[in-house]
Design a protein around this motif. Sequence first.
Motif: not given
Length: 122
Positions: A82-89, A64-80
């Motif tokens: 990911m910011n402020s990545l950590k080794p545990e990711d 939470k606060g680092r990752f954002t999920i979104s979707r583009d129905d025109a492209k049939n695609t979902v995105y993630l």
Amino acid sequence: VQLQASGGGLVQAGGSLRLSCATSGLVFSSASMGWFRQAPGKERGFVAAILWSGANTNYAETVKGRFTISRDDAKNTVYLQMNSLKPEDTAVYYCAAGINGPSPYPTDYDYWGQGTQVTVSS
């Protein structure tokens, strides 16, 4: 039905990556979409999900606060995004499609992609 995840790679801690999951063979606009991840020796865990309409999202506390999920129905695609990545990711990230959403439970998803590796170096 096919889900093709891409966008993984090697990044330094604090960096960003955007994962994409392109789908085909399903009615994308009616599908809730999720992202899960699996690190070596661990069970597959929930990351984020988005309702078919895009109106609701759900995130694991660890992202939470680092990752954002979104979707583009025109492209049939979902995105993630990911910011402020950590080794545990570090994990293989999987996208999934289902009816119930935005669910954190793998059993609520009917279709899965092949996964894309994300490695975060310290």
